[in-house]
Design a protein around this motif. Structure first.
Motif, PDB file in Angstrom:
ATOM      1  N   GLY A   1     153.887  10.705 -35.908  1.00  0.00           N
ATOM      2  CA  GLY A   1     152.599  10.441 -36.529  1.00  0.00           C
ATOM      3  C   GLY A   1     151.415  10.443 -35.593  1.00  0.00           C
ATOM      4  N   MET A   2     151.559  10.978 -34.391  1.00  0.00           N
ATOM      5  CA  MET A   2     150.462  10.921 -33.423  1.00  0.00           C
ATOM      6  C   MET A   2     149.305  11.830 -33.836  1.00  0.00           C
ATOM      7  SD  MET A   2     150.003   9.067 -30.828  1.00  0.00           S
ATOM      8  CE  MET A   2     148.897   8.817 -29.478  1.00  0.00           C
TER       9      MET A   2
ATOM     10  N   SER B   1     143.596  11.619 -35.494  1.00  0.00           N
ATOM     11  CA  SER B   1     142.556  12.227 -36.319  1.00  0.00           C
ATOM     12  C   SER B   1     141.299  11.370 -36.275  1.00  0.00           C
ATOM     13  CB  SER B   1     143.054  12.394 -37.753  1.00  0.00           C
ATOM     14  OG  SER B   1     143.309  11.129 -38.337  1.00  0.00           O
ATOM     15  N   LYS B   2     140.175  11.982 -36.593  1.00  0.00           N
ATOM     16  CA  LYS B   2     138.905  11.282 -36.411  1.00  0.00           C
ATOM     17  C   LYS B   2     138.829  10.005 -37.231  1.00  0.00           C
ATOM     18  CE  LYS B   2     137.607  15.358 -34.588  1.00  0.00           C
ATOM     19  NZ  LYS B   2     138.560  16.462 -34.390  1.00  0.00           N
TER      20      LYS B   2
ATOM     21  N   ILE C   1     125.989  14.109 -36.201  1.00  0.00           N
ATOM     22  CA  ILE C   1     126.966  15.185 -36.054  1.00  0.00           C
ATOM     23  C   ILE C   1     128.118  14.927 -37.017  1.00  0.00           C
ATOM     24  CG2 ILE C   1     128.060  14.001 -34.088  1.00  0.00           C
ATOM     25  CD1 ILE C   1     128.741  16.816 -33.007  1.00  0.00           C
ATOM     26  N   VAL C   2     128.509  15.941 -37.743  1.00  0.00           N
ATOM     27  CA  VAL C   2     129.567  15.856 -38.753  1.00  0.00           C
ATOM     28  C   VAL C   2     130.775  16.630 -38.247  1.00  0.00           C
ATOM     29  CG1 VAL C   2     130.202  16.347 -41.144  1.00  0.00           C
ATOM     30  CG2 VAL C   2     127.872  15.649 -40.594  1.00  0.00           C
ATOM     31  N   LYS C   3     131.944  15.975 -38.277  1.00  0.00           N
ATOM     32  CA  LYS C   3     133.184  16.584 -37.800  1.00  0.00           C
ATOM     33  C   LYS C   3     134.250  16.473 -38.883  1.00  0.00           C
ATOM     34  CE  LYS C   3     132.223  14.871 -33.120  1.00  0.00           C
ATOM     35  NZ  LYS C   3     132.752  14.057 -31.993  1.00  0.00           N
ATOM     36  N   PRO C   4     135.041  17.513 -39.097  1.00  0.00           N
ATOM     37  CA  PRO C   4     136.164  17.395 -40.049  1.00  0.00           C
ATOM     38  C   PRO C   4     137.233  16.460 -39.521  1.00  0.00           C
ATOM     39  CG  PRO C   4     136.192  19.529 -38.958  1.00  0.00           C
ATOM     40  CD  PRO C   4     134.922  18.861 -38.551  1.00  0.00           C
ATOM     41  N   ASP C   5     137.934  15.812 -40.433  1.00  0.00           N
ATOM     42  CA  ASP C   5     138.901  14.792 -40.038  1.00  0.00           C
ATOM     43  C   ASP C   5     140.007  15.371 -39.175  1.00  0.00           C
ATOM     44  OD1 ASP C   5     140.429  12.477 -39.902  1.00  0.00           O
ATOM     45  OD2 ASP C   5     141.416  12.850 -41.821  1.00  0.00           O
TER      46      ASP C   5
ATOM     47  N   ILE D   1     140.062  11.922 -29.308  1.00  0.00           N
ATOM     48  CA  ILE D   1     141.331  12.054 -28.592  1.00  0.00           C
ATOM     49  C   ILE D   1     142.060  13.257 -29.160  1.00  0.00           C
ATOM     50  CG2 ILE D   1     143.544  10.982 -28.035  1.00  0.00           C
ATOM     51  CD1 ILE D   1     142.301   8.296 -28.285  1.00  0.00           C
ATOM     52  N   ASN D   2     142.534  14.109 -28.282  1.00  0.00           N
ATOM     53  CA  ASN D   2     143.307  15.283 -28.688  1.00  0.00           C
ATOM     54  C   ASN D   2     144.776  14.977 -28.482  1.00  0.00           C
ATOM     55  OD1 ASN D   2     144.376  17.866 -29.138  1.00  0.00           O
ATOM     56  ND2 ASN D   2     142.549  18.843 -28.299  1.00  0.00           N
TER      57      ASN D   2
END
Length: 749
Positions: free
Chosen positions: A117-118, A123-124, A177-181, A369-370
């Motif tokens: 589940g990482m 995810s954002k 700034i808008v980022k997809p989840d 975090i990636n």
């Protein structure tokens, strides 16, 4: 024999050379060729595996994908054994895969480089919700990320905030700034200034954050850091930070966002996968030049500008520690669902990529975090106009090669690694001895001493040539030499041989010290630095309160391998924790559960749309909201963290849990509050003075009861005595003797 072989070959059906487009045999022929090639490779790998020692360290790279290049280089240098097609007869020591943990159902042992589940945790939306909860409990400590709104669920709050800023006439004009989840590599990111500019594509979720415009610039370009972190284990919690990283620069000179440049992605975004498409991307090989640089070169540049780079790095280390502590409870919930207690499964580790931005005052800000940072060494290089080829990037190799090498050394089995180091030490010692012995040998004379010569006269023929023994003639001439000289030479030779033995013994000890120093320097040269528990143990212990809440959540999960708690489990939680004594009725518990479940289903529409068991019930974050609300109502204290601690203490004492129930989920601070001592090997380890007072029958339950008495809670004997006294005052017997006995004093009894 040759004739019969040629005859048999002629009987074989010739291999077709051409097919029609509609001929189905073409696909069958190609499939047969691929299967034959794969079979040969597997048989070759199987034959090689039969000769492997049981102490060999094996690495599975069958699903490494783009990580194969750097991984194979490290495996070759370390002397490990690689399995490019997997291992069927036994499980490898390390499985390095580029896919998620859930995509590896056949892995049943060893270590895997992915936690369950990482991808969802990093995810954002999930990441910043975890940080928001910690900011609510610790407002001054978790101020290292921008304010976040979760769209479309919080679109109304987001619109109201923009309207308030416009009414106050904030300057410069605020930008968001808008980022997809679940987006990656800069896809779907854009800037906006008005709420009506937001558009939800296909109902997907986004996060909207304040855009940090006052950033630190180098050569007028915006940049951010990619910090690599190794999360080695959850129990016990242990993670490392790589002391070298990458700095990714934008490809257009930075300017504050305006209506004209708000759509310039190459100016406002620093993602490498996005900026490499720019025509102004600089592919310089120097460390302090180009659109991609090393972390240490940028820190040196900051120090040259008169700033304290060590302070910046310490701040980054603290951000990493606080962020990992915030997501550990979610990771524990996911891990118990994938590998429930009692089920055999692999242990996990993972390399994470932290994206850090520096503000103008050099304050680091966490961007994201990636969970699967790129570990490839390839970079695009333009050979001719419009034609690119992939070459190895020196900067990527400088950063990622030692990262993977030291990661493998940290996660391989310790017993095999000890044997491997001993074997390598013997080989190195043998090599050093051989080189030292060659140096100690004396060089032989180039011209050997002749003992005889041939005398040839000009007038003699070949048959008349005669040989004269010169040594014999010389010995006859010197027969009178004293024999004492030869005796002195023999004693001197014996003394020299003894000195050589002593020098050889001394050289062996020196070689051992040299080998030990070699391995110590190798360990010191590691690029990985342990942050927890080596450095920030004491500082981060107070942030681990949510791990205890996660332990309660896991304890009351009704279905094995589930991620959500049902209504029955929530009622059981309220009943066993004796919340009814605090005024929580069954009806209020049910109403709270229904309200929180609806709220979190609305907040996570993408993760609750399924029909499986995992999508039914209340998630961990909803359960945490319920605990915070109960603590606010029934366990009031000056601060939220104190209220939550009082609730968790009450629940754990009410459950009277044994050693193995919640021991794995309790941080060290909880043991100190109970008067216990935390130790890595055994979680419930008592101080020596308590061990001397304890008997063999003393258990953890006895210590918890003693702690209850310290909190002045009524014990069972106190309750019975109170009821006995109240019964005597209420019940009045009719006989005189009974009345006298009822009013008799306690001393007379």
């Amino acid at each position: 024999m040759a004739a019969s072989k040629s005859f048999l070959d002629s009987l074989k059906k010739p291999e077709p050379t051409s097919f029609k487009m509609t001929d189905f045999r073409r696909e069958l022929h190609l499939r047969h060729k691929r299967d034959e090639h794969a079979k040969k490779e597997r048989m070759k790998a199987l034959q090689e595996s039969k000769l492997i020692s049981k102490y060999a360290i094996t690495i599975d790279t069958s699903r490494a994908r783009s990580n194969c290049d750097v991984l194979r280089m490290c495996v070759k240098e370390l002397g490990f054994k690689e399995y490019p097609f997997g291992r069927k007869d036994n499980c490898c020591d390390v499985h390095w895969h580029a896919c998620h943990f859930e995509d590896n159902p056949e892995v049943y042992g060893g270590k895997v480089n992915k936690f369950p589940g990482m991808g969802e945790i990093c995810s954002k939306m999930t990441l910043f919700r975890c940080l928001d909860i910690m900011r609510d409990l610790f407002p001054t400590d978790y101020d290292f990320y921008p304010r976040t709104w979760y769209l479309p669920a919080q679109f109304h709050e987001f619109s109201c905030e923009i309207r308030k800023m416009h009414e106050r006439r904030v300057k410069p004009k605020p930008t968001f700034i808008v980022k997809p989840d679940t987006g990656a590599q800069g896809d779907g990111i854009y800037l906006l200034r008005e709420p009506n500019e937001y558009s939800s594509f296909n109902g997907k979720c986004h996060v909207a954050q304040e855009y940090m415009s006052n950033v630190y610039l180098i050569d007028k370009f915006k940049f951010d850091f990619r910090i690599y972190v190794l999360l080695k284990s959850l129990e016990p919690l242990e993670f490392y930070i790589c002391q070298e990283g990458l700095a990714r620069f934008s490809t257009l000179p930075y300017e504050n966002p305006t209506n004209k440049n708000i759509h310039e992605s190459f100016m406002h975004l620093t993602n490498y996968s996005l900026n490499k498409r720019s025509s102004t991307f600089n592919r310089s090989d120097r460390d302090d030049e180009g659109s991609k640089r090393t972390l240490t070169s940028v820190l040196r540049r900051i120090a040259m500008n008169g700033h304290d780079s060590n302070k910046v790095w310490k701040s980054i280390e603290r951000i990493v520690c606080k962020t990992i502590v915030a997501i550990v409870p979610e990771m524990k919930v996911e891990y118990q669902a994938a590998v429930p207690p009692g089920k055999t499964g692999p242990s996990c580790f993972q390399v994470l990529g932290f994206d850090i931005l520096l503000l103008h005052n050099l304050k680091p800000i966490l961007l994201e975090i990636n969970a699967s940072p790129s570990l490839s060494l390839d970079s695009e290089q333009e050979v001719s106009p419009g034609v690119f080829e992939y070459v190895i990037s020196p900067k990527d190799e400088e950063v990622k090669y030692p990262l993977i090498r030291d990661t493998l050394l940290h996660v391989v089995p310790i017993d095999k690694l000890k044997y491997f180091r001993k074997r390598k030490k013997r080989r190195l010692l043998k090599k050093l001895k051989a080189s030292s012995s060659q140096k100690m040998k004396r060089p032989e004379p180039l011209v050997k001493q002749r003992t005889s010569i041939v005398i040839i006269k000009a007038d003699e023929s070949d048959e008349e040539k005669r040989e004269v023994n010169v040594t014999q003639q010389m010995s006859e001439m010197h027969m009178d030499i004293d024999s004492s000289a030869s005796h002195g030479e023999s004693t001197a030779r014996d003394a020299n041989s003894d000195d050589e033995r002593e020098s050889n013994l001394k050289s062996d000890t020196e070689l051992d010290e040299e080998v030990d120093n070699y391995f110590e320097t190798k360990l010191r040269e590691s690029c990985l630095k342990q942050l927890y528990p080596a450095i920030y143990d004491e500082e981060c212990e107070r942030y681990r309160i949510l791990e205890r809440v996660a332990g309660l959540f896991i304890y009351f999960l009704g279905i094995r391998g589930s991620l959500r708690i049902g209504p029955t489990g929530f009622r059981t939680f309220a009943r066993k924790c004796r919340l009814n004594r605090k005024g929580m009725t069954n009806a209020s518990v049910d109403i709270m559960y229904i309200d929180l479940q609806r709220r979190w289903d609305h907040m996570n529409p993408e993760r609750t749309s399924g029909s499986g068991i995992k999508s039914i019930g209340l998630c961990y974050q909803g359960f945490l909201d319920a605990c915070i609300e109960i603590a606010r109502r029934k366990f009031y204290a000056p601060s939220k963290i104190e209220m939550l601690e009082n609730l968790v203490d009450h629940c754990e004492l009410s459950l009277n849990l044994k050693d193995n129930d919640l021991a794995n989920n309790l941080p060290r601070l909880h043991f100190r509050r109970l008067g216990l001592q935390y130790r890595q090997g055994s979680l419930y380890a008592m101080p020596r003075r308590i061990m001397e007072q304890m008997t063999e029958e003393t258990t953890i339950e006895d210590l918890l009861k003693a702690h209850e008495k310290k909190l002045r809670q009524p014990s069972k004997e106190d309750i019975e005595s109170f009821l006995r006294r109240s019964r005597r005052t209420i019940y009045q017997p009719s006989s005189t003797a009974a009345v006298l006995s009822a009013h008799r004093s306690p001393d007379s009894e």
